[in-house]
Design a protein around this motif. Structure first.
Motif, mmCIF file in Angstrom:
data_model
loop_
_atom_site.group_PDB
_atom_site.id
_atom_site.type_symbol
_atom_site.label_atom_id
_atom_site.label_comp_id
_atom_site.label_asym_id
_atom_site.label_seq_id
_atom_site.Cartn_x
_atom_site.Cartn_y
_atom_site.Cartn_z
ATOM 1 N N PRO A 7 0.805 -1.239 0.000
ATOM 2 C CA PRO A 7 0.000 0.000 0.000
ATOM 3 C C PRO A 7 0.830 1.278 0.000
ATOM 4 O O PRO A 7 0.389 2.315 -0.506
ATOM 5 C CB PRO A 7 -0.816 -0.118 1.293
ATOM 6 C CG PRO A 7 -0.927 -1.593 1.534
ATOM 7 C CD PRO A 7 0.370 -2.179 1.043
ATOM 8 N N ILE A 65 2.201 1.220 -4.162
ATOM 9 C CA ILE A 65 1.483 0.858 -5.391
ATOM 10 C C ILE A 65 1.126 2.081 -6.230
ATOM 11 O O ILE A 65 1.232 2.054 -7.466
ATOM 12 C CB ILE A 65 0.228 0.007 -5.082
ATOM 13 C CG1 ILE A 65 -0.407 -0.465 -6.402
ATOM 14 C CG2 ILE A 65 -0.766 0.752 -4.215
ATOM 15 C CD1 ILE A 65 -1.440 -1.542 -6.234
ATOM 16 N N LYS A 71 -9.841 -0.271 2.590
ATOM 17 C CA LYS A 71 -8.532 -0.027 1.969
ATOM 18 C C LYS A 71 -8.109 -1.237 1.134
ATOM 19 O O LYS A 71 -7.566 -1.078 0.029
ATOM 20 C CB LYS A 71 -7.491 0.251 3.049
ATOM 21 C CG LYS A 71 -6.118 0.608 2.514
ATOM 22 C CD LYS A 71 -6.125 1.910 1.743
ATOM 23 C CE LYS A 71 -4.723 2.306 1.294
ATOM 24 N NZ LYS A 71 -4.739 3.531 0.469
ATOM 25 N N LYS A 72 -8.364 -2.431 1.615
ATOM 26 C CA LYS A 72 -8.005 -3.638 0.866
ATOM 27 C C LYS A 72 -8.809 -3.740 -0.430
ATOM 28 O O LYS A 72 -8.282 -4.158 -1.471
ATOM 29 C CB LYS A 72 -8.225 -4.887 1.723
ATOM 30 C CG LYS A 72 -7.193 -5.070 2.818
ATOM 31 C CD LYS A 72 -7.387 -6.399 3.536
ATOM 32 C CE LYS A 72 -6.291 -6.594 4.586
ATOM 33 N NZ LYS A 72 -6.431 -7.894 5.288
ATOM 34 N N ILE A 109 -7.264 -1.323 -2.898
ATOM 35 C CA ILE A 109 -6.002 -1.828 -3.445
ATOM 36 C C ILE A 109 -6.263 -2.946 -4.444
ATOM 37 O O ILE A 109 -5.594 -3.046 -5.482
ATOM 38 C CB ILE A 109 -5.072 -2.309 -2.309
ATOM 39 C CG1 ILE A 109 -4.578 -1.107 -1.506
ATOM 40 C CG2 ILE A 109 -3.884 -3.097 -2.872
ATOM 41 C CD1 ILE A 109 -3.749 -1.468 -0.298
ATOM 42 N N GLN A 128 -7.086 -1.427 -7.647
ATOM 43 C CA GLN A 128 -5.882 -0.876 -8.260
ATOM 44 C C GLN A 128 -5.045 -1.987 -8.901
ATOM 45 O O GLN A 128 -4.469 -1.788 -9.989
ATOM 46 C CB GLN A 128 -5.058 -0.141 -7.188
ATOM 47 C CG GLN A 128 -5.728 1.125 -6.688
ATOM 48 C CD GLN A 128 -5.082 1.686 -5.441
ATOM 49 O OE1 GLN A 128 -4.165 1.085 -4.877
ATOM 50 N NE2 GLN A 128 -5.551 2.839 -4.984
#
Length: 296
Positions: A200, A203, A244-245, A248, A251
């Protein structure tokens, strides 16, 4: 192995000069380093009949072509050499022995590693890129060794700091080199490197590097799209860490399907897909655990 061959040396005009027929073998010299020793077919007894005595480079690519030919660029002579063998077996055995020795040197010789896994700075980016390109063409086990070495030396983190400097300086040439470096690192298809790039903390910086594809006149705004244009709608209340996971994971999918899609091979694409799936499974597992806690 002591195989019969015909040797050729590439001259300044780009033509192959016949160096004679003889026997080639791999031997250790007085300093304990391996050398490629080529002796004349006429008489293998005297030193005067040695046609070539050159160091076996731990990272040079000794390419087998047409089953019975080995071609490489000799680091000592700075010329291309070619060996043509009478039999496919002799050629294959020599290539296999070279690769075995190279792997052993890569595992035991840290000084040789330092030559190819360079400590990055702006002035050495092109040299680093050329070294990584050579490493990417090595056998898989050696490539993995260097991937672990790169991860251990935190080379990626150093490169991302250089990236920030280059953006501040508007150094387009260096930004293009960084793009090529990171695409090459992706093609290492190495789990250790993927974990670092998808951290994190890093990335979005990696996304920034991938914006500077030299084939396009304008920068590709990956970060703007992911940070401003994409809207994640929360259907149910989730812990911040889980949100948040999920972000990501999106992403990662974008990186796989858009940012590097045209550059990675099938094996690397499969590895990236596996990373996305693993991330999704972790998210699903946490969702289920979250629901169980709510019911309690």
């Amino acid at each position: 192995i002591n195989a019969e061959y015909m040797g050729y040396l590439c001259n300044e005009e780009g033509q192959w000069d016949d160096q004679g027929t003889g026997y080639v073998s791999l031997q250790k010299n007085n300093s304990g380093k391996y050398v490629i020793l080529m002796k004349s077919e006429a008489d293998t007894a005297g030193a005067s009949n040695i046609l070539l005595n050159t160091h076996l480079s731990p990272n040079e690519i000794y390419e087998q072509q047409s089953d019975s030919i080995i071609v490489w660029e000799d680091p000592d002579m700075q010329q291309h050499l070619c060996l043509s063998f009478q039999t496919t077996t002799g050629c294959s055995q020599l290539v296999e022995q070279i690769r075995t020795i190279q792997q052993g040197q890569a595992d035991t010789d840290d000084d040789e590693d330092d030559v190819y896994v360079l400590d990055a700075d702006i002035s050495s980016l092109q040299t680093l890129y050329e070294s990584l390109m050579k490493i990417s063409a090595l056998p898989l086990n050696m490539k993995r060794h260097f991937g672990e070495r790169i991860a251990k030396n935190n080379l990626l983190e150093k490169l991302l700091k250089i990236f920030e400097q280059c953006e501040d300086l508007d150094d387009t040439e260096s930004l293009h080199r960084l793009f090529r470096i990171f695409v090459t690192i992706f093609l290492f298809n190495d789990t250790h490197l993927f974990r670092q790039m998808f951290d994190p903390r890093f990335i979005m910086k990696v996304m920034g590097v991938l914006e500077y594809d030299p084939i396009y006149r304008r920068r590709i705004p990956h970060r703007k799209f992911l940070e401003k244009d994409v809207i994640h709608r929360e259907i149910i209340s989730l812990p911040n860490e889980l949100k948040k996971k999920i972000q990501i994971n999106y992403q990662l999918q974008y990186l796989k399907d858009v940012a590097v899609a045209r550059y990675v091979d099938d094996n690397t694409a499969a590895s990236l897909h596996a990373f996305v799936l693993t991330s999704q499974l972790e998210i699903i597992s946490e969702l289920l655990n979250n629901e169980k806690k709510k019911k309690k």
